[in-house]
Design a protein around this motif. Sequence first.
Motif, mmCIF file in Angstrom:
data_model
loop_
_atom_site.group_PDB
_atom_site.id
_atom_site.type_symbol
_atom_site.label_atom_id
_atom_site.label_comp_id
_atom_site.label_asym_id
_atom_site.label_seq_id
_atom_site.Cartn_x
_atom_site.Cartn_y
_atom_site.Cartn_z
ATOM 1 N N THR A 242 -11.155 9.342 4.307
ATOM 2 C CA THR A 242 -11.227 8.358 5.373
ATOM 3 C C THR A 242 -10.023 7.854 5.749
ATOM 4 O O THR A 242 -9.765 7.630 6.939
ATOM 5 C CB THR A 242 -12.051 7.294 4.923
ATOM 6 O OG1 THR A 242 -13.364 7.557 4.446
ATOM 7 C CG2 THR A 242 -12.259 6.012 5.924
ATOM 8 N N ARG A 246 -7.938 7.860 9.740
ATOM 9 C CA ARG A 246 -7.377 6.768 10.238
ATOM 10 C C ARG A 246 -6.159 7.242 10.682
ATOM 11 O O ARG A 246 -5.793 6.811 11.964
ATOM 12 C CB ARG A 246 -7.503 5.496 9.222
ATOM 13 C CG ARG A 246 -8.938 4.914 9.153
ATOM 14 C CD ARG A 246 -9.139 3.607 8.633
ATOM 15 N NE ARG A 246 -10.342 3.219 8.222
ATOM 16 C CZ ARG A 246 -10.605 2.170 7.533
ATOM 17 N NH1 ARG A 246 -9.520 1.292 7.221
ATOM 18 N NH2 ARG A 246 -11.977 1.517 7.433
ATOM 19 N N MET A 304 -16.883 2.804 14.636
ATOM 20 C CA MET A 304 -16.072 2.532 13.564
ATOM 21 C C MET A 304 -14.978 1.382 14.030
ATOM 22 O O MET A 304 -14.543 0.593 13.144
ATOM 23 C CB MET A 304 -15.499 3.688 13.066
ATOM 24 C CG MET A 304 -14.321 3.566 11.738
ATOM 25 S SD MET A 304 -13.650 4.892 11.196
ATOM 26 C CE MET A 304 -15.022 6.151 10.875
ATOM 27 N N ALA A 305 -14.372 1.633 15.450
ATOM 28 C CA ALA A 305 -13.451 0.849 16.059
ATOM 29 C C ALA A 305 -14.046 -0.619 16.068
ATOM 30 O O ALA A 305 -13.300 -1.787 15.753
ATOM 31 C CB ALA A 305 -13.048 1.230 17.402
ATOM 32 N N ASN A 308 -14.119 -2.251 12.543
ATOM 33 C CA ASN A 308 -12.781 -2.459 12.217
ATOM 34 C C ASN A 308 -12.420 -4.005 12.882
ATOM 35 O O ASN A 308 -12.028 -4.904 12.152
ATOM 36 C CB ASN A 308 -11.861 -1.476 12.475
ATOM 37 C CG ASN A 308 -11.958 -0.391 11.294
ATOM 38 O OD1 ASN A 308 -12.026 -0.613 10.139
ATOM 39 N ND2 ASN A 308 -11.641 0.841 11.718
ATOM 40 N N VAL A 311 -14.268 -6.865 11.377
ATOM 41 C CA VAL A 311 -13.797 -7.294 10.311
ATOM 42 C C VAL A 311 -12.484 -8.257 10.272
ATOM 43 O O VAL A 311 -12.507 -9.003 9.587
ATOM 44 C CB VAL A 311 -13.918 -6.000 9.302
ATOM 45 C CG1 VAL A 311 -13.103 -6.336 7.967
ATOM 46 C CG2 VAL A 311 -15.101 -5.556 8.985
ATOM 47 N N ASN A 312 -11.568 -7.437 11.019
ATOM 48 C CA ASN A 312 -10.394 -8.428 11.326
ATOM 49 C C ASN A 312 -10.731 -9.623 11.922
ATOM 50 O O ASN A 312 -9.945 -10.682 11.484
ATOM 51 C CB ASN A 312 -9.457 -7.470 12.389
ATOM 52 C CG ASN A 312 -8.822 -6.221 11.638
ATOM 53 O OD1 ASN A 312 -8.793 -5.966 10.503
ATOM 54 N ND2 ASN A 312 -8.152 -5.372 12.425
ATOM 55 N N SER A 363 -0.233 -5.115 7.658
ATOM 56 C CA SER A 363 -1.157 -5.962 7.444
ATOM 57 C C SER A 363 -0.636 -7.219 6.992
ATOM 58 O O SER A 363 0.322 -7.402 6.246
ATOM 59 C CB SER A 363 -2.181 -5.425 6.267
ATOM 60 O OG SER A 363 -3.376 -6.262 6.259
ATOM 61 N N GLY A 370 -6.614 -4.728 2.446
ATOM 62 C CA GLY A 370 -6.640 -3.917 3.723
ATOM 63 C C GLY A 370 -5.598 -2.891 3.814
ATOM 64 O O GLY A 370 -4.590 -3.079 2.998
ATOM 65 N N THR A 371 -5.871 -1.777 4.487
ATOM 66 C CA THR A 371 -4.992 -0.666 4.638
ATOM 67 C C THR A 371 -3.862 -0.995 5.649
ATOM 68 O O THR A 371 -2.956 0.117 5.624
ATOM 69 C CB THR A 371 -5.663 0.775 4.952
ATOM 70 O OG1 THR A 371 -6.542 0.466 6.093
ATOM 71 C CG2 THR A 371 -6.785 0.904 3.739
ATOM 72 N N GLY A 374 -6.530 -0.376 10.568
ATOM 73 C CA GLY A 374 -7.656 -0.874 11.706
ATOM 74 C C GLY A 374 -7.314 -0.906 13.177
ATOM 75 O O GLY A 374 -7.723 0.193 13.805
#
Length: 545
Positions: A242, A246, A304-305, A308, A311-312, A363, A370-371, A374
């Motif tokens: 995953t 990204r 998915m976008a 993301n 969530v942000n 981030s 978080g990675t 996003g």
Amino acid sequence: MAVMPPPSDDVPPDETRAELYDDAPCGYLTIDSHGCIIRANNTATGWIGIDRDALLGVSLRTIMTPAGRIFFETHVAPQLVTEGSARQVAIDLKCSDGHRMPVLSDWRNVVRDGRTIGIRAMFVDATDRRAYERDLLAARERAEETAARLTASEAQLRELNETLERRVAERTADLERAHDQLRQSQKLEAMGSLTGGVAHDFNNLLTPILGLLDSLQRRPVSDHRERQAIAGALASAERAKTLVQRLLAFARRQPLQAQAIDIGDLVGGMAELVASTSGPRIRVNVERDAALPHALADANQVEMAVLNLAVNARDAMPDGGTLTLGVHAEQVAGVGMIRLVVGDTGVGMDPATLDRAVEPFFSTKGLGKGTGLGLSMVHGLAAQLGGSLTLYSEPGRGTTVELRLPAVDRPATVVPVKSEQPLHCGAPGCVLLVDDETLVRFATAFMLKDLGFTVVEADSAEAAIGLLGEGLRPDIVVSDHLMPGMTGTELAFRVQEWLGIPTLIVSGYADVEGVAAGLPRLSKPFRRKHLAEALVRMSGIHLAA
């Protein structure tokens, strides 16, 4: 003592007073007390164009223009009464042919025994002088206009000088902003190229890890701890997959299935999921235009976008707020676009954070929360689909993300859902496997054999062509795309034209410029079931997934 010359017949006689009067260079008129002309010289009658006999007894007013008569009554006559004379009076005479003649005139009363019995007038032709005066007046008007223009120009110059420094500063600031945007764009492009290459290499590493762990998990293992270890390793490999997806999204190299989709329905259908993910303190609003055109996009990637971004937005509103999902149609430079909006009323971002928001791994959520991929993924998705991503944010006023995608008129393509039930086993046949990576080739061969295939391996396209030239006739060719020398796509066309054997291209990312659109494709990393599904789609054989 001067000596007078003797009389001679060649000497003209002296002019008489009458001749001097009649032939004078100026016109003479005598007017009686009733205002009628009683005497006129030849010059005056010639100018007026009336014989002397016809002119005598005529009222003075008849040889004046209307303007001349008014001026005489209002200015000359009163001055004659009060002063007895009027000098250098400009007036117009009316000639018999209808044209007017400007003259400069002198007027003097004729007095006898203390009583005014008439007026004597003298006229000088002022045609040239009047033209000169008109020219002089026109020249003065032109000079005044030029002076006015010069004054205006001076004022404009002063204003330009006063604003020059400000405009130079503004232009310099614009130029610096443009340079910053260019540097940021070049930075993102360079990071995208680097990230895409790294992600491709990671996919090659993950393919044997994920594939072999999947195969081990499918085998009977009696020890519970071993089963947990395999499951944990497989879950970590999926998370790594995953993460790489990204990275590829940011690098604009993720495999996409772009088709016409209804973004309005897609976002509307996600509202409940977004609301449940956001929690009870956040209100979710959905705004969309009626009769929206479809957008060219990959439905899974758009979902998915949106998730993301939602969530942000949720994380930016720890005390609650409003999350807005919007879908609108618009024209950008004459091109139809669909604008997907995700907005929040959260803490917002300062300019420094906003400038770096789409950088991969950047981030503000803290370690382990978080990675930082996003927005990078959404930015890459927009660019790969021919759209754009725009961010608006201010501290304390929230953030708005706008994803623009190309609009299309054709309806969405309906893709039938494949059954999740295991497919029937059969005798698959022989596969020619081509890959320059030994570990990837080993794992892929392991999965193919597990599916029941006989596998012949080659480490390059040239080696595969050599085997085919020696008489090998596989049922299917499975080939990596990027290899030293001939690519997998070039090999696929050679094999198709030569032997008519189908080829499945396996690639670490969507090599849009290198892989032909019509060729079957499988993205790395993959499990055995993904490989089986790709082979079934391209050949129709029956496999146990």
